[in-house]
Design a protein around this motif. Structure first.
Motif, PDB file in Angstrom:
ATOM      1  N   VAL A 247       0.835  -1.199   0.000  1.00  0.00           N
ATOM      2  CA  VAL A 247       0.000   0.000   0.000  1.00  0.00           C
ATOM      3  C   VAL A 247       0.867   1.246   0.000  1.00  0.00           C
ATOM      4  O   VAL A 247       0.603   2.219  -0.719  1.00  0.00           O
ATOM      5  N   ARG A 248       1.931   1.231   0.792  1.00  0.00           N
ATOM      6  CA  ARG A 248       2.841   2.377   0.839  1.00  0.00           C
ATOM      7  C   ARG A 248       3.498   2.620  -0.515  1.00  0.00           C
ATOM      8  O   ARG A 248       3.717   3.766  -0.921  1.00  0.00           O
ATOM      9  N   LEU A 249       3.800   1.533  -1.233  1.00  0.00           N
ATOM     10  CA  LEU A 249       4.391   1.695  -2.551  1.00  0.00           C
ATOM     11  C   LEU A 249       3.432   2.362  -3.518  1.00  0.00           C
ATOM     12  O   LEU A 249       3.844   3.116  -4.409  1.00  0.00           O
ATOM     13  N   PRO A 254       5.101  12.388  -0.869  1.00  0.00           N
ATOM     14  CA  PRO A 254       4.928  13.818  -1.156  1.00  0.00           C
ATOM     15  C   PRO A 254       6.245  14.567  -1.046  1.00  0.00           C
ATOM     16  O   PRO A 254       7.054  14.323  -0.158  1.00  0.00           O
ATOM     17  N   ARG A 255       6.447  15.473  -1.985  1.00  0.00           N
ATOM     18  CA  ARG A 255       7.595  16.357  -1.898  1.00  0.00           C
ATOM     19  C   ARG A 255       7.298  17.452  -0.898  1.00  0.00           C
ATOM     20  O   ARG A 255       6.138  17.759  -0.601  1.00  0.00           O
ATOM     21  N   ALA A 261       2.247  23.314  -0.243  1.00  0.00           N
ATOM     22  CA  ALA A 261       1.107  23.773  -1.042  1.00  0.00           C
ATOM     23  C   ALA A 261      -0.209  23.391  -0.386  1.00  0.00           C
ATOM     24  O   ALA A 261      -1.125  24.214  -0.281  1.00  0.00           O
ATOM     25  N   VAL A 262      -0.315  22.157   0.066  1.00  0.00           N
ATOM     26  CA  VAL A 262      -1.568  21.709   0.700  1.00  0.00           C
ATOM     27  C   VAL A 262      -1.824  22.489   1.989  1.00  0.00           C
ATOM     28  O   VAL A 262      -2.965  22.891   2.270  1.00  0.00           O
ATOM     29  N   TRP A 367      -6.829  20.067  -7.829  1.00  0.00           N
ATOM     30  CA  TRP A 367      -6.431  20.795  -9.042  1.00  0.00           C
ATOM     31  C   TRP A 367      -4.909  20.905  -9.119  1.00  0.00           C
ATOM     32  O   TRP A 367      -4.322  20.789 -10.201  1.00  0.00           O
ATOM     33  N   TYR A 368      -4.274  21.138  -7.994  1.00  0.00           N
ATOM     34  CA  TYR A 368      -2.806  21.223  -7.942  1.00  0.00           C
ATOM     35  C   TYR A 368      -2.172  19.927  -8.441  1.00  0.00           C
ATOM     36  O   TYR A 368      -1.251  19.942  -9.267  1.00  0.00           O
ATOM     37  N   ARG A 369      -2.681  18.815  -7.977  1.00  0.00           N
ATOM     38  CA  ARG A 369      -2.127  17.515  -8.389  1.00  0.00           C
ATOM     39  C   ARG A 369      -2.327  17.296  -9.885  1.00  0.00           C
ATOM     40  O   ARG A 369      -1.428  16.812 -10.582  1.00  0.00           O
TER      41      ARG A 369
END
Length: 824
Positions: A247-249, A254-255, A261-262, A367-369
């Protein structure tokens, strides 16, 4: 199997010179099996006639507590070394391998298990695959030519087979056996892949091979001989940890810029809603009119239905006796149902506020993604574009308690999945996901989905006109995928939609008339919104819109000019032309059936005229099509900022940034206005109403709740939805066989009379006919009592009800009550 950490320096320093082959063996408490393995490997490498030249064996210890370390360190052969990371304790195979590969010096790196389940003699097969041009060769027990000696326990074999199927379906397509502990890599690529890994457990093999696959480095799966060896370190709980790591893969790391940004989007949403965020139960959004009362009631009644296992698509708590078709009233069951525990625990005001705040931030993040994934890589450019897409003036207007128009995080995901279909890869899988996403969006808001579909259609037509070659290639997989998506979506939404359009209290459409603001004007598109922090003009915005929640344009002339300049400057890019056409097309649709030509006094037919009478479109407020402009404008902005960042001349960058700032500054919204909430009479908060309402009876507010004054809905939610009432604020049919949609309930004689008194303060003449009509209405409503709370013209209303009922009311817990059981 714990979380990933950067590998520390090995305890034994790396030798200066390179070697031809590094053999890395992870070890944890392997004192019984490691000695023979080291002897066999060293003997084979020395016995190959010097084929490998120089070599080394690195035992990557994983916090062994037995004599494993000593078994290595006592050997006199300097080519056999111990590698151990910092700290103590068992960290997992992945952690050990990361340290071992990092310490390696070989042109090739062989990773093998300490149990020698695959004989070292199989190395020749793997080396041949690398000689043929592959970057890695992995031993496999599942490809033709593989042989098995002693087998594992049947249960472990089944679990291993199931794991391999799961890996192939979800993470690493095309590889049959990822877990065989015998793999040969090109040295530098192995060190790169293992250094980039973050898993500490058994799934490290999957992660490294996935890195090779994504980098385009060829991997050969080579058949080998394998025999089970006793003493396995795999425990039952490791299978669950392996699933967790898979699942982690699948979850991207996230950078830091993405996290920032979030957090900024969340801060922006919190600032917008700051006026009521900290005390939602006692603050009211001034510009929401009666919509906050309505939406809190929607969340409350849905939670009540779910808690009592009632139909979540219908209620008769207001609009009695007809009731309310909740599916036809945009109650957002996609959120209101799963948020039932929160609503029951903290109240609908808290739920609505959190939905509005977190939903706005989630929409911006979505929208950012999409922009980062599809348009630009620079995070600052994507942030600017997403901020405009989610916080554009019309969306800020709807933030006044219209969650269905601001909680739009599924729309970018739907767009991305539709774009995946055009590639022709994994069409069925992506189509199934698209169908599920679309079904969920139906339960979040059908009108936003319709508007988004029109926007996507405009983009597709425009892009197809610009790039017909791409359109021809994409048409077949796209249409096939859409058909599959529809087949997945329709069964999930068929019953709710049938209830919405044919169930109790369903209606055929709502005529919004021709009032200013139903359709936009060109002036509205170029003006500034009321909530603009520095350029807001409430008088002008009110004159150009239906109300403060429906200011559906107001992008401002600077942004329009900037968008035009971006389009001209980047015209060669097909995406720019398609985005510009999408925004322009949506803006034209928002102008309505007749488009007034500025400064001419004349109008011409608009394209909306061809759509207005169609099913689904008949209830749309046409000015809302301007909402579709926000995402393409945001994407154009992102492309422009990205281009400015690459400009060679500093003057160009400064001029561009100045233009962007001048266009966006008037769009920065002020926080939404809020005010202290009107106090709820003690009659409702203390439960005094229970004395006056019997089974099957209603409580009748004076006057009845309606779209202009729905405070009674708040009284009802505060009372735990314990009583029914006639009237209300919802969409329903006109009645008497006419299914034309209207706001609220068609007024009966008594409701109309009380409403007139509320607004005029004039008590009409009450005669015998009026009293008879009132008795008929009260019987129709099954009224147990009438209740008059403090309000303007309360004395006149009390006098009117006294005359209608034939006796004076009584003062009870802050309200006037007429008990209709007295004298009956």
């Amino acid at each position: 199997m714990s979380g990933a950490e950067a590998p520390g320096p090995p305890l034994t320093a790396r030798h200066a010179g390179p070697v031809a082959l590094s053999v890395v063996i992870p070890a944890y408490n392997e004192e019984r099996r490691l000695g023979p393995t080291l002897d066999a490997v060293a003997r084979h490498l020395d016995g190959e006639g010097g084929r490998w030249g120089s070599w080394e064996i690195l035992v990557a210890d994983d916090g062994s507590t037995d004599a494993t370390r000593e078994l290595v360190t006592v050997r006199r052969d300097p080519r056999i070394r111990l590698v151990a990371g910092p700290g103590t304790g068992n960290r997992g195979k992945g952690h050990a391998l990361r340290n071992g590969v990092a310490a390696s010096r070989g042109g090739h790196v062989l990773v093998m298990d300490a149990d020698l389940a695959t004989p070292v003699e199989e190395l020749e097969r793997l080396e041949k695959a690398l000689a043929d041009g592959h970057a890695a060769a992995i031993g496999s027990r599942a490809v033709p030519g593989a042989t098995l000696g002693d087998r594992q326990h049947r249960i472990r074999e089944l679990l291993g087979t199931a794991g391999n199927v799961l890996i192939r379906r979800t993470t690493l397509r095309g590889t049959r056996d990822t877990q065989c502990g015998f793999k040969l890599f090109e040295g530098e690529r192995a060190r790169t892949a293992f250094a980039a890994s973050r898993l500490n457990g058994w799934a490290i093999d999957v992660e490294v091979l996935r890195h090779f696959q994504r980098a385009g480095w060829a991997v050969a799966e080579v058949p080998v001989h394998w025999s089970h060896r006793p003493g396995s370190k795999v425990r039952p709980a490791d299978y669950l940890r392996f699933l967790r790591d898979l699942v982690r893969l699948r979850m991207p790391v996230p950078r830091a810029a993405d996290v920032v940004a979030v957090l900024l989007f969340l801060a922006m949403a919190a600032a917008l809603h700051s006026g009521h965020l900290l005390d939602p139960a006692h603050r009211y959004l001034t510009d929401s009119l009666q919509d906050q009362n309505q939406w809190e009631w929607f969340f409350a009644v849905t939670a009540d239905n779910v808690a009592h296992l009632r139909n979540p698509l219908f209620t008769d708590l207001q609009g009695f006796p007809g009731g309310v078709n909740l599916m036809a009233n945009t109650t957002m069951p996609g959120l209101s149902v799963p948020l039932t525990p929160l609503t029951l625990l903290l109240g609908p005001a808290v739920t609505l506020t959190l939905v509005m705040t977190l939903g706005t931030a989630a929409t911006a993040a979505a929208w950012y993604r999409l922009i980062v994934k599809r348009l630009v890589r620079r995070r600052a450019a994507a942030f600017a574009g997403a901020a405009l897409a989610a916080f554009a003036p019309p969306l800020v207007s709807h933030a006044n308690a219209h969650p269905n128009f601001v909680v739009l995080f599924m729309i970018p995901a739907i767009i991305d999945r539709a774009l995946r279909l055009t590639t022709g890869e994994r069409v069925t899988r992506d189509a199934v996901v698209l169908g599920l996403m679309t079904a969920y969006q139906v339960f979040l808001g059908e009108e936003p989905l319709l508007l988004a579909a029109i926007g996507m259609l405009l983009f597709a037509v425009a892009y197809g006109a610009v790039r017909p070659d791409v359109a021809r290639r994409a048409a077949r997989p796209l249409l096939t995928g859409l058909a599959v998506a529809a087949a997945v979506c329709l069964p999930l939404v068929l019953y709710p939609l049938a209830w919405q359009f044919s169930g109790p209290q369903s209606y055929t459409g709502i005529d919004h008339g021709t009032a200013p603001g139903v359709a936009n004007s060109v002036r509205a598109l170029l003006s500034f919104a009321e909530r603009s922090l520095i350029a807001g003009d409430a008088r002008r915005a009110d004159a150009l819109s239906l109300n403060p929640t429906e200011q559906n344009a107001f992008y401002g002339w600077p942004l329009v000019l900037l968008a035009l300049a971006i389009t001209v400057g980047l015209w060669r890019r097909p995406a720019v032309r398609a985005l510009a056409c999408t925004a322009a097309g949506a803006a034209v649709l928002s102008l309505g059936s007749r488009i007034a030509l500025p400064l001419t006094g004349t109008s011409v037919p608009g394209p909306w005229a061809a759509l207005a009478g169609l099913p689904l479109f008949e209830s749309v407020v046409e000015s809302r099509f301007a909402l579709v402009c926000a995402p393409p404008l945001g994407m154009l902005l992102a492309l422009a900022v990205d281009r400015l960042a690459r400009a060679r001349r500093l003057g160009t960058q400064y001029a561009g940034v100045l233009a962007v700032c001048l266009a966006l500054l008037p769009l920065v919204p002020a926080p939404l206005r809020s005010e202290p909430r009107a106090a709820v009479p003690a009659f409702f908060t203390e439960g005094a109403w229970k004395t006056y309402v019997g089974d099957g009876e209603t409580l009748v507010p004076v006057p009845l709740a309606d779209p202009q004054d729905a405070e009674a809905l708040h009284w009802q939610t505060v009372s735990g939805l314990g009583f029914r009432m006639p009237g209300g604020y919802f969409n329903g049919p006109l009645g008497d066989g006419d299914r034309t949609g209207v706001y609220g309930v068609p007024l009966r004689f008594t409701a109309s009379l009380l409403r007139d008194v509320r607004y005029t303060g004039v008590v009409p003449v009450i005669d015998a006919r009026a009293r008879a009509a009132a008795r008929e209405d009260l019987a129709h409503w099954r009224a147990g009592a009438l209740v008059l709370a403090p309000q303007p013209h309360a004395d006149r209303l009390r006098e009117t009800v006294d005359e209608l009922v034939g006796r004076p009311g009584r003062r009870v817990a802050g309200v006037w009550v007429w008990d209709l059981h007295e004298g009956s």
